[in-house]
Write a protein that holds these residues in place. Structure first.
Motif, PDB file in Angstrom:
ATOM      1  N   ASN A 462       0.812  -1.221   0.000  1.00 41.64           N
ATOM      2  CA  ASN A 462       0.000   0.000   0.000  1.00 41.64           C
ATOM      3  C   ASN A 462       0.844   1.270   0.000  1.00 41.64           C
ATOM      4  OD1 ASN A 462      -3.058  -0.618   0.270  1.00 41.64           O
ATOM      5  ND2 ASN A 462      -2.012  -2.151   1.506  1.00 41.64           N
ATOM      6  N   ASN A 463       2.099   1.089  -0.357  1.00 40.82           N
ATOM      7  CA  ASN A 463       2.997   2.242  -0.494  1.00 40.82           C
ATOM      8  C   ASN A 463       3.196   3.043   0.785  1.00 40.82           C
ATOM      9  OD1 ASN A 463       3.955   2.090  -3.089  1.00 40.82           O
ATOM     10  ND2 ASN A 463       1.985   2.817  -3.897  1.00 40.82           N
ATOM     11  N   LEU A 464       2.975   2.412   1.933  1.00 31.47           N
ATOM     12  CA  LEU A 464       3.160   3.149   3.176  1.00 31.47           C
ATOM     13  C   LEU A 464       4.599   3.049   3.670  1.00 31.47           C
ATOM     14  CD1 LEU A 464      -0.174   2.405   5.044  1.00 31.47           C
ATOM     15  CD2 LEU A 464       0.534   4.469   3.834  1.00 31.47           C
ATOM     16  N   ILE A 465       5.272   1.961   3.348  1.00 34.93           N
ATOM     17  CA  ILE A 465       6.685   1.861   3.705  1.00 34.93           C
ATOM     18  C   ILE A 465       7.481   1.322   2.520  1.00 34.93           C
ATOM     19  CG2 ILE A 465       6.452   1.558   6.216  1.00 34.93           C
ATOM     20  CD1 ILE A 465       6.651  -1.447   5.816  1.00 34.93           C
ATOM     21  N   GLN A 478      -3.182   6.668   8.432  1.00 36.15           N
ATOM     22  CA  GLN A 478      -2.796   5.995   7.186  1.00 36.15           C
ATOM     23  C   GLN A 478      -3.077   4.501   7.257  1.00 36.15           C
ATOM     24  OE1 GLN A 478       1.385   7.186   7.570  1.00 36.15           O
ATOM     25  NE2 GLN A 478       1.205   8.013   5.491  1.00 36.15           N
ATOM     26  N   ILE A 479      -2.934   3.963   8.460  1.00 35.59           N
ATOM     27  CA  ILE A 479      -3.048   2.504   8.594  1.00 35.59           C
ATOM     28  C   ILE A 479      -4.497   2.070   8.684  1.00 35.59           C
ATOM     29  CG2 ILE A 479      -2.228   0.518   9.895  1.00 35.59           C
ATOM     30  CD1 ILE A 479      -0.147   2.300  11.167  1.00 35.59           C
ATOM     31  N   LEU A 480      -5.296   2.855   9.382  1.00 35.28           N
ATOM     32  CA  LEU A 480      -6.679   2.470   9.645  1.00 35.28           C
ATOM     33  C   LEU A 480      -7.475   2.044   8.404  1.00 35.28           C
ATOM     34  CD1 LEU A 480      -7.868   4.740  12.566  1.00 35.28           C
ATOM     35  CD2 LEU A 480      -7.905   2.233  12.449  1.00 35.28           C
ATOM     36  N   PRO A 481      -7.361   2.782   7.295  1.00 31.22           N
ATOM     37  CA  PRO A 481      -8.188   2.399   6.136  1.00 31.22           C
ATOM     38  C   PRO A 481      -7.780   1.089   5.475  1.00 31.22           C
ATOM     39  CG  PRO A 481      -7.230   4.610   5.878  1.00 31.22           C
ATOM     40  CD  PRO A 481      -6.580   3.986   7.045  1.00 31.22           C
ATOM     41  N   LEU A 482      -6.637   0.524   5.851  1.00 31.86           N
ATOM     42  CA  LEU A 482      -6.194  -0.701   5.175  1.00 31.86           C
ATOM     43  C   LEU A 482      -7.186  -1.827   5.415  1.00 31.86           C
ATOM     44  CD1 LEU A 482      -2.368  -0.730   5.958  1.00 31.86           C
ATOM     45  CD2 LEU A 482      -3.547   0.099   3.919  1.00 31.86           C
ATOM     46  N   GLU A 483      -7.213  -2.722   4.431  1.00 36.97           N
ATOM     47  CA  GLU A 483      -8.135  -3.847   4.483  1.00 36.97           C
ATOM     48  C   GLU A 483      -7.973  -4.666   5.779  1.00 36.97           C
ATOM     49  OE1 GLU A 483      -9.132  -7.384   1.465  1.00 36.97           O
ATOM     50  OE2 GLU A 483      -7.931  -5.725   0.646  1.00 36.97           O
ATOM     51  N   ARG A 484      -9.047  -4.970   6.425  1.00 34.97           N
ATOM     52  CA  ARG A 484      -9.083  -5.818   7.626  1.00 34.97           C
ATOM     53  C   ARG A 484      -8.181  -5.302   8.755  1.00 34.97           C
ATOM     54  NH1 ARG A 484      -7.857 -11.573   5.538  1.00 34.97           N
ATOM     55  NH2 ARG A 484      -6.913 -10.328   3.905  1.00 34.97           N
ATOM     56  N   MET A 485      -8.044  -3.978   8.835  1.00 37.85           N
ATOM     57  CA  MET A 485      -7.203  -3.435   9.894  1.00 37.85           C
ATOM     58  C   MET A 485      -8.099  -2.895  11.005  1.00 37.85           C
ATOM     59  SD  MET A 485      -4.175  -2.787  11.033  1.00 37.85           S
ATOM     60  CE  MET A 485      -3.103  -3.092   9.620  1.00 37.85           C
ATOM     61  N   ILE A 494       1.523   1.390  15.879  1.00 32.80           N
ATOM     62  CA  ILE A 494       2.119   2.681  16.254  1.00 32.80           C
ATOM     63  C   ILE A 494       2.860   2.555  17.588  1.00 32.80           C
ATOM     64  CG2 ILE A 494       1.615   5.096  16.806  1.00 32.80           C
ATOM     65  CD1 ILE A 494       1.137   4.475  13.903  1.00 32.80           C
ATOM     66  N   LYS A 495       2.208   1.861  18.533  1.00 35.25           N
ATOM     67  CA  LYS A 495       2.814   1.712  19.854  1.00 35.25           C
ATOM     68  C   LYS A 495       4.117   0.897  19.777  1.00 35.25           C
ATOM     69  CE  LYS A 495       1.028  -0.527  23.507  1.00 35.25           C
ATOM     70  NZ  LYS A 495      -0.199  -1.140  23.947  1.00 35.25           N
ATOM     71  N   GLY A 496       4.064  -0.182  18.987  1.00 36.88           N
ATOM     72  CA  GLY A 496       5.245  -1.045  18.845  1.00 36.88           C
ATOM     73  C   GLY A 496       6.414  -0.273  18.254  1.00 36.88           C
ATOM     74  N   VAL A 497       6.123   0.539  17.246  1.00 38.28           N
ATOM     75  CA  VAL A 497       7.174   1.331  16.609  1.00 38.28           C
ATOM     76  C   VAL A 497       7.772   2.295  17.636  1.00 38.28           C
ATOM     77  CG1 VAL A 497       7.598   3.142  14.903  1.00 38.28           C
ATOM     78  CG2 VAL A 497       6.242   1.133  14.284  1.00 38.28           C
ATOM     79  N   GLU A 498       6.896   2.940  18.396  1.00 39.85           N
ATOM     80  CA  GLU A 498       7.354   3.898  19.404  1.00 39.85           C
ATOM     81  C   GLU A 498       8.260   3.196  20.436  1.00 39.85           C
ATOM     82  OE1 GLU A 498       6.947   7.030  19.050  1.00 39.85           O
ATOM     83  OE2 GLU A 498       8.026   7.461  20.932  1.00 39.85           O
ATOM     84  N   ASN A 499       7.791   2.036  20.928  1.00 37.36           N
ATOM     85  CA  ASN A 499       8.563   1.318  21.950  1.00 37.36           C
ATOM     86  C   ASN A 499       9.943   0.893  21.463  1.00 37.36           C
ATOM     87  OD1 ASN A 499       6.502   1.568  23.735  1.00 37.36           O
ATOM     88  ND2 ASN A 499       5.679  -0.503  23.401  1.00 37.36           N
ATOM     89  N   SER A 500      10.030   0.638  20.153  1.00 32.50           N
ATOM     90  CA  SER A 500      11.303   0.122  19.629  1.00 32.50           C
ATOM     91  C   SER A 500      12.428   1.153  19.772  1.00 32.50           C
ATOM     92  CB  SER A 500      11.138  -0.290  18.176  1.00 32.50           C
ATOM     93  OG  SER A 500      11.082   0.855  17.360  1.00 32.50           O
ATOM     94  N   LYS A 501      12.060   2.388  20.058  1.00 34.71           N
ATOM     95  CA  LYS A 501      13.106   3.411  20.211  1.00 34.71           C
ATOM     96  C   LYS A 501      13.971   3.165  21.448  1.00 34.71           C
ATOM     97  CE  LYS A 501      10.442   6.833  17.688  1.00 34.71           C
ATOM     98  NZ  LYS A 501       9.589   8.018  17.775  1.00 34.71           N
ATOM     99  N   GLN A 502      13.503   2.270  22.302  1.00 30.49           N
ATOM    100  CA  GLN A 502      14.281   1.958  23.505  1.00 30.49           C
ATOM    101  C   GLN A 502      15.240   0.775  23.299  1.00 30.49           C
ATOM    102  OE1 GLN A 502      14.105   4.134  25.753  1.00 30.49           O
ATOM    103  NE2 GLN A 502      12.385   5.081  24.678  1.00 30.49           N
ATOM    104  N   ILE A 503      15.115   0.126  22.151  1.00 26.88           N
ATOM    105  CA  ILE A 503      15.931  -1.078  21.919  1.00 26.88           C
ATOM    106  C   ILE A 503      17.416  -0.697  21.881  1.00 26.88           C
ATOM    107  CG2 ILE A 503      16.462  -2.839  20.159  1.00 26.88           C
ATOM    108  CD1 ILE A 503      13.891  -3.486  21.588  1.00 26.88           C
ATOM    109  N   PRO A 504      18.275  -1.443  22.597  1.00 27.25           N
ATOM    110  CA  PRO A 504      19.687  -1.072  22.697  1.00 27.25           C
ATOM    111  C   PRO A 504      20.444  -1.091  21.364  1.00 27.25           C
ATOM    112  CG  PRO A 504      19.271  -3.169  23.790  1.00 27.25           C
ATOM    113  CD  PRO A 504      17.948  -2.619  23.410  1.00 27.25           C
ATOM    114  N   PHE A 505      21.497  -0.330  21.334  1.00 29.84           N
ATOM    115  CA  PHE A 505      22.302  -0.117  20.135  1.00 29.84           C
ATOM    116  C   PHE A 505      22.694  -1.413  19.424  1.00 29.84           C
ATOM    117  CE2 PHE A 505      26.784   1.042  18.587  1.00 29.84           C
ATOM    118  CZ  PHE A 505      26.320   1.357  17.313  1.00 29.84           C
TER     119      PHE A 505
END
Ligand code: AMP
Ligand code: ZN
Length: 666
Positions: A462-465, A478-485, A494-505
């Motif tokens: 869907n050309n989002l990434i 952007q994600i909500l309109p996707l099929e079966r979402m 969104i939350k998972g992406v945000e949390n990943s900012k804490q993952i160590p180097f």
């Protein structure tokens, strides 16, 4: 006080029993959860009452000892090899030789499977496991006791007067297929190479330096021989039976045979049925059953005369090679796969076999429509081991290896010294792009819950990434309109992406997908260079001089950061707040903690327990194992027992968190 000792002993006995039920009898009578609770309870009691320490307590099975050099131990009784046989004639000859030596008319035999692993000699004194030693050269082997103790089917303590005070028991350390495959799946996910076969992996495990690593491996031990002075037993079969009753894992497949013909029936049976076993065998071992006759028949320079191995032929079938397809992985590496006319091999239908790379195809001069020999060892997929040249069609043409990517059709490259071809269209090859993002989100890297492999494809389609940095620009709308979402799933992304900012180097470094940089290499690089800028600046020579970093990796790192597109991605990730430097925790050296005694308890998020203890010492403090009036601080992590907290409070010891500790030393 005695009450506590009794409680500890009862728990140990109980846990030993459950281990035996689960790992030897395959018949659990307690849930994993309840087992863990009991183990925790015991661990707590032992922590609080170190005077009752026992090296053979079930709590010791998690390992933790580090052995740099394994001590050499001379065997009290030599560990022999076995001579081999390959046909029923060989077996008749063997029997005749023995009959002549002892002058009798007939013999009885015990037949056992020949477990394919590494042999081990266990010594027990007064019911306790004392040492576990590898076969080595037969005269002396390595003391691998701390590693062996982590294998749960091996009793650390036996409660029986069955054998004399001291005895040795021998067996094979094996890695059942199931566990082997699981280990490999994990390795592949980590960007590490799969282990070749269960046997080498089992024997390699015995020599790991960190016994807690061994504890993680699903090893097992099958016993086949007891060395004892006990005169109560007349036959080998009886003695194995007694060992089983005492708690050892002696497979039930062993069988008594009254003639060589019966032995051969057993051989044929297991040659056919071996694919049904959960572990690998490479033959049958036949032993004279009477211990008295064994004694009389004796040994050659290398092996007992009273025992012989019957070796199976490797399982092999022939079939037609229909075609070769090429697969491209996330790093662009091309793997050729042989598509075969389906054929049954070792109990499964085989349709594909691995061909590894172009060299291998060339070596066999393999051609389409060739009849090929396919073998199955312990590998995940079977391999082609040869070509039946007699059956080759006269018009068969040599294979022209793929020159273009099966996905994006760009020209493949192969560097000198590299076994594999690569598609270098990194940023325009869909399989690679999706593969890279899938790697980026996976559990061992950025661990982005909420996005699975299919979601990656969905977002891409869907050309989002178009790359992993795009994940950080995703918006709920952007994600909500996707099929079966569903709303919830979108929020989780969104939350998972945000949390990943804490993952160590080190994990971020693994996630960005530098070729040849798996989990281990990434960790090394992170530790050495401390942050991404240092790594980007490092040239080939500097990289090569880092411990365990070879030319291949050094070159790959340099070329990764030279690439403009990669640098843009890194900068975007940086701007999004991902971790691009290691959190220093144990490098500080000071005298700040001089004169203070620390107890460390529980699980920590920024340190491993060992690093935390090291850090205490590096800063002049002292580690003590249990709380007393003299203790100054208790560093409390997650899951610290309530009893410990209570005790510390009673003794008025300061309880601090990991963060407070970091403050103390910074
Ligand atoms: P080899 O290494 O071929 O000389 O075979 C001898 C080895 O077979 C022994 O050292 C054991 O490790 C192994 N082995 C596997 N299963 C058995 C068994 N049932 N009895 C005796 N040895 C066995
Ligand atoms: Zn491609």
């Amino acid at each position: 006080m005695f009450e506590i000792e009794e409680k500890i002993n009862t728990l140990r006995k109980e846990l030993n029993k459950h281990n035996h039920n689960y790992y030897v009898l395959d018949n659990a009578t307690i849930s994993d959860y309840d087992f863990d609770l009991k183990l925790l309870e015991l661990q707590k009691l032992e922590d609080e009452n170190p005077q009752y320490f026992d090296a053979n307590s079930p709590t010791q099975r998690v390992g933790g000892t580090i052995t740099k050099n394994f001590e050499n131990i001379i065997h009290n009784n030599r560990m022999y090899s076995l001579s081999n046989s390959y046909s029923i004639e060989d077996l008749y000859d063997w029997e005749n030789r023995m009959l002549k030596i002892i002058g009798v008319e007939k013999l009885e035999y015990t037949c056992e499977l020949k477990y394919d692993g590494a042999s081990i000699n266990l010594t027990y004194k007064k019911g306790s496991l004392k040492t576990a030693v590898t076969r080595g050269d037969g005269f002396k082997g390595d003391n691998v006791t701390s590693n062996i103790k982590t294998i749960k089917s091996i009793p650390l303590q036996i409660n029986s007067k069955e054998f004399l005070d001291e005895f040795e028991i021998r067996g094979e350390i094996i890695l059942p297929f199931d566990g082997f495959h699981k280990m490999n799946e994990e390795r592949i996910k980590n960007g590490e190479e799969a282990y070749k076969n269960p046997r080498n992996t089992a024997s390699g495990s015995l020599k790991l330096q960190d016994s807690s690593e061994v504890a993680k491996r699903p090893l097992d031990c099958l016993l086949y021989h007891v060395v004892t002075d006990n005169t109560k037993y007349q036959t080998h079969f009886e003695i194995l039976d007694a060992a089983r009753k005492v708690g050892f894992k002696v497979p039930n497949e062993i069988q008594l045979c009254k003639t060589i013909d019966a032995v051969f029936e057993y051989v044929k049976l297991w040659d056919k049925k071996r694919s049904e076993l959960p572990y690998e065998i490479d033959g049958i071992v036949i032993k004279v059953n009477s211990l008295h006759y064994q004694n009389e028949i004796g040994f050659t320079a290398k092996s007992p005369r009273w025992a012989i191995a019957y070796k199976f032929k490797a399982e092999q079938v022939s079939t037609i090679l229909q075609s070769i397809t090429y697969q491209v992985g996330r790093t662009g590496a091309i793997t050729p796969v042989a598509n075969l006319e389906p054929v049954e091999l070792a109990g499964t239908i085989v349709k594909r076999a691995s061909l590894h790379n172009a060299d291998q195809i060339e070596k066999f001069d393999i051609r389409i429509n060739d009849t090929v020999f396919v073998e199955k060892g312990g590998e995940i997929i079977p391999k082609i081991v040869g070509v039946d040249l007699e059956k080759r069609h006269t018009d068969a043409q040599p294979i022209k290896y793929a020159s273009h990517c099966p996905d994006c059709n760009s020209k493949l490259q192969r560097k000198e010294g590299d076994a594999k071809h690569y598609c270098i269209n990194e940023n325009g090859c869909k399989t690679q792009i999706i593969g890279k993002i899938q790697h980026f989100i996976s559990r061992n890297t950025m661990n982005i819950d909420g996005i699975g492999n299919e979601t990656v494809e969905l977002l891409y389609d869907n050309n989002l990434i178009k790359n992993y940095a795009d994940l950080y620009d995703l918006e709920l709308e952007q994600i909500l309109p996707l099929e079966r979402m569903a709303q919830k799933s979108a929020e989780n992304i969104i939350k998972g992406v945000e949390n990943s900012k804490q993952i160590p180097f080190e994990k971020v470094l693994f996630a960005i997908g530098i070729r040849f940089c798996g989990a281990t290499v990434s960790k090394k690089l992170a530790k050495h260079f401390k942050n991404i800028d240092n790594l980007i600046k490092a040239d080939f020579e500097t990289l090569k001089n880092v411990d365990e970093i070879g030319e291949r990796i050094a070159e790959s790192v340099v070329s990764f950061f030279k690439n403009q597109t990669n640098m843009e991605l890194i900068n975007r990730l940086k701007n999004n707040g991902l971790q691009f430097e290691i959190i220093e925790n144990n490098t500080a050296v000071s005298t700040k903690l001089e004169g203070f005694k620390f107890v460390v308890s529980g699980v920590f998020s920024k340190f491993s327990r060992n690093d935390l203890k090291k850090s205490i010492e590096d800063n002049g403090g002292k580690n003590v194992s249990s709380l007393s009036k003299k203790t100054d601080y208790l560093i409390a992590g997650d899951k610290m027992g309530p009893a410990k907290k209570e005790k510390a409070e009673k003794l008025e010891i300061k309880i601090i968190t990991e963060e407070q500790f970091i403050e103390m030393i910074s």
